[in-house]
Design a protein around this motif. Structure first.
Motif, mmCIF file in Angstrom:
data_model
loop_
_atom_site.group_PDB
_atom_site.id
_atom_site.type_symbol
_atom_site.label_atom_id
_atom_site.label_comp_id
_atom_site.label_asym_id
_atom_site.label_seq_id
_atom_site.Cartn_x
_atom_site.Cartn_y
_atom_site.Cartn_z
ATOM 1 N N ILE A 84 0.847 -1.194 0.000
ATOM 2 C CA ILE A 84 0.000 0.000 0.000
ATOM 3 C C ILE A 84 0.885 1.247 0.000
ATOM 4 N N GLY A 85 0.576 2.183 -0.874
ATOM 5 C CA GLY A 85 1.375 3.410 -0.897
ATOM 6 C C GLY A 85 1.030 4.273 -2.091
ATOM 7 N N PRO A 86 1.607 5.462 -2.134
ATOM 8 C CA PRO A 86 1.273 6.386 -3.225
ATOM 9 C C PRO A 86 1.849 5.947 -4.570
ATOM 10 N N GLN A 87 1.408 6.618 -5.608
ATOM 11 C CA GLN A 87 1.893 6.337 -6.970
ATOM 12 C C GLN A 87 3.401 6.454 -7.053
ATOM 13 N N VAL A 132 -5.502 -2.329 -7.126
ATOM 14 C CA VAL A 132 -6.888 -2.412 -6.639
ATOM 15 C C VAL A 132 -7.321 -0.980 -6.339
ATOM 16 N N GLY A 133 -8.492 -0.628 -6.815
ATOM 17 C CA GLY A 133 -8.987 0.720 -6.544
ATOM 18 C C GLY A 133 -9.093 1.576 -7.786
ATOM 19 N N TYR A 134 -8.959 0.956 -8.960
ATOM 20 C CA TYR A 134 -9.112 1.748 -10.181
ATOM 21 C C TYR A 134 -10.368 1.372 -10.963
ATOM 22 N N CYS A 135 -11.117 0.388 -10.461
ATOM 23 C CA CYS A 135 -12.350 0.030 -11.174
ATOM 24 C C CYS A 135 -13.320 -0.592 -10.182
ATOM 25 N N ASN A 136 -14.576 -0.607 -10.573
ATOM 26 C CA ASN A 136 -15.619 -1.150 -9.703
ATOM 27 C C ASN A 136 -15.987 -2.558 -10.113
ATOM 28 N N PHE A 137 -16.010 -3.430 -9.137
ATOM 29 C CA PHE A 137 -16.461 -4.804 -9.354
ATOM 30 C C PHE A 137 -17.954 -4.841 -9.030
ATOM 31 N N THR A 147 -1.684 -4.859 -4.723
ATOM 32 C CA THR A 147 -1.119 -3.517 -4.561
ATOM 33 C C THR A 147 -2.249 -2.506 -4.684
ATOM 34 N N SER A 148 -2.119 -1.423 -3.964
ATOM 35 C CA SER A 148 -3.155 -0.389 -4.030
ATOM 36 C C SER A 148 -2.611 0.919 -3.469
ATOM 37 N N ASN A 149 -3.151 2.025 -3.955
ATOM 38 C CA ASN A 149 -2.761 3.278 -3.297
ATOM 39 C C ASN A 149 -3.811 3.705 -2.277
ATOM 40 N N MET A 150 -4.720 2.776 -1.982
ATOM 41 C CA MET A 150 -5.734 3.029 -0.932
ATOM 42 C C MET A 150 -5.531 2.039 0.210
ATOM 43 N N GLU A 151 -5.787 2.491 1.399
ATOM 44 C CA GLU A 151 -5.760 1.593 2.563
ATOM 45 C C GLU A 151 -6.868 0.557 2.385
ATOM 46 N N PRO A 152 -6.656 -0.669 2.867
ATOM 47 C CA PRO A 152 -7.660 -1.726 2.665
ATOM 48 C C PRO A 152 -9.067 -1.343 3.115
ATOM 49 N N ASP A 153 -9.201 -0.503 4.159
ATOM 50 C CA ASP A 153 -10.566 -0.175 4.605
ATOM 51 C C ASP A 153 -11.324 0.687 3.584
ATOM 52 N N LYS A 154 -10.623 1.173 2.568
ATOM 53 C CA LYS A 154 -11.290 1.958 1.504
ATOM 54 C C LYS A 154 -11.690 1.076 0.317
ATOM 55 N N TRP A 155 -11.223 -0.195 0.303
ATOM 56 C CA TRP A 155 -11.479 -1.032 -0.864
ATOM 57 C C TRP A 155 -12.969 -1.287 -1.064
ATOM 58 N N LEU A 179 1.039 -9.847 5.313
ATOM 59 C CA LEU A 179 1.943 -8.771 5.704
ATOM 60 C C LEU A 179 1.516 -7.535 4.928
ATOM 61 N N LEU A 180 1.106 -6.517 5.671
ATOM 62 C CA LEU A 180 0.716 -5.267 5.020
ATOM 63 C C LEU A 180 1.938 -4.350 5.023
ATOM 64 N N ILE A 181 2.395 -4.034 3.844
ATOM 65 C CA ILE A 181 3.583 -3.175 3.742
ATOM 66 C C ILE A 181 3.118 -1.780 3.349
ATOM 67 N N SER A 182 3.202 -0.880 4.293
ATOM 68 C CA SER A 182 2.763 0.483 4.049
ATOM 69 C C SER A 182 3.990 1.289 3.614
ATOM 70 N N MET A 183 3.975 1.714 2.359
ATOM 71 C CA MET A 183 5.150 2.402 1.800
ATOM 72 C C MET A 183 4.867 3.901 1.734
ATOM 73 N N LYS A 184 5.760 4.643 2.295
ATOM 74 C CA LYS A 184 5.555 6.098 2.319
ATOM 75 C C LYS A 184 6.753 6.784 1.674
ATOM 76 N N GLY A 185 6.523 7.980 1.143
ATOM 77 C CA GLY A 185 7.634 8.730 0.570
ATOM 78 C C GLY A 185 7.312 9.259 -0.803
ATOM 79 N N ARG A 186 8.353 9.749 -1.444
ATOM 80 C CA ARG A 186 8.158 10.363 -2.755
ATOM 81 C C ARG A 186 8.244 9.336 -3.868
ATOM 82 N N SER A 187 7.583 9.658 -4.973
ATOM 83 C CA SER A 187 7.590 8.783 -6.145
ATOM 84 C C SER A 187 9.005 8.642 -6.688
ATOM 85 N N TYR A 188 9.289 7.450 -7.186
ATOM 86 C CA TYR A 188 10.581 7.212 -7.827
ATOM 87 C C TYR A 188 10.581 7.834 -9.218
#
Ligand code: ADP
Ligand code: MG
Length: 286
Positions: free
Chosen positions: A126-129, A190-195, A222-230, A252-261
């Motif tokens: 989980i983390g930003p673009q 996950v989070g770019y379309c509706n099922f 992978t998602s840029n939203m926290e699971p509770d938003k799915w 294992l939830l890996i929360s990635m923070k920081g600037r885009s590569y």
């Protein structure tokens, strides 16, 4: 020379070699090549033909080479089937782990060991673009293929389309089975379309059947939203909750923070027309 595992798959580089006689090496390679030829058979053959130590070494080298070739073919086939990019592949070697700091950054560096896969642990990145979620997920999938483990990669939008198509074609069960079978299933973005309701239920079925599997069953999301938003993207809340319950049972939830590569090499220049033209060049922060 590398040793062989009980499954016949030669040990990955870096693993401790077990001392092994040529007879055992040849027998292990023969087993991998699906040949009915034991260490005793080889020993009997060597005795009968008065084979010298040098000749025995040659035979061992030949078997090991045949085994290597077969392993490479298996990996190539698995990579093709996985839908991971073959050109410019994303690997752990090309991932700069040094960008990540903090007490738990070591856990990220453990990903290449595939401990998650061998302990049937799911991964949620989980983390930003641009932070490296897809890169890591793809690198994990690629490593699975290198270990002869079936892997399948698709974006959530592609999964949605695939399920809609399967419903149209009346082959949902076949498609579900194909998504349950891989040792590692990666669902990117996950989070770019509706099922819709039906697709959410099929998604639950996939997660549930993978959860009940005895063989390796790691799922990576992978998602840029926290699971509770799915929940916003799935249309049957109870089915999604059941799916998430199973997914996160061992995960294992890996929360990635920081600037885009991305944009590492982006420059911005500013030019102003006037009496004294000025030009400046600077590195941007985005
Ligand atoms: P995300 O999926 O989080 O949006 P990506 O994994 O697609 O981001 O990364 C964006 C680009 O930056 C890709 O080309 C990826 O290979 C590269 N990248 C991201 N993080 C790293 C990193 N730590 N080391 C090397 N390349 C990286
Ligand atoms: Mg991505």
């Amino acid at each position: 020379m590398n040793g062989s595992t009980s499954s016949g798959w030669r040990e990955a580089p870096g693993m401790i070699k077990q001392p092994s006689s040529s007879y055992n090496m040849i027998a292990a390679a023969a087993k991998f090549l699906k040949l009915d030829f034991s260490a005793e058979d080889m020993a009997a053959f060597a005795k009968e033909n008065e084979i010298t130590a040098d000749s025995l070494q040659c035979i061992e080298d030949l078997f090991v080479q045949l085994q290597d070739t077969k392993q490479k073919n298996i990996v190539r086939t698995l990579l093709k089937l996985s839908r991971l990019p073959l050109k410019e592949p994303k690997t752990f070697d090309t991932f700069d782990f040094g960008r990540f700091h903090g007490k738990q950054a070591d856990e990220l560096e453990n990903l290449p060991t595939l401990a998650a896969l061998y302990s049937s642990t799911n991964l949620a990145l989980i983390g930003p673009q641009g932070i490296g979620k897809t890169h890591l997920a793809m690198a994990f999938g690629r490593e699975c293929c290198n270990h002869a483990l079936k892997t399948y990669f698709l974006k959530a939008t592609e999964l949605n389309q695939k399920l809609l198509q399967a419903r149209k074609n009346g082959n949902v069960e076949r498609v579900v089975k194909s998504l349950v079978k891989p040792s590692c299933l990666i669902i990117d973005e996950v989070g770019y379309c509706n099922f819709d309701t039906e697709n959410t239920r099929i998604f639950f079925d996939i997660v549930d059947r993978r959860y009940s599997k005895d063989t390796p069953n790691t799922m990576i999301v992978t998602s840029n939203m926290e699971p509770d938003k799915w929940v916003t993207f799935f249309n049957d809340e109870p089915a999604l909750k059941c799916a998430m319950d199973r997914f996160f049972d061992k995960a294992l939830l890996i929360s990635m923070k920081g600037r885009s590569y991305r944009g590492k090499y982006r420059r911005k220049i500013e030019v102003t027309a006037g009496v004294e033209p000025r030009q400046s060049a600077e590195q941007t922060n985005y």
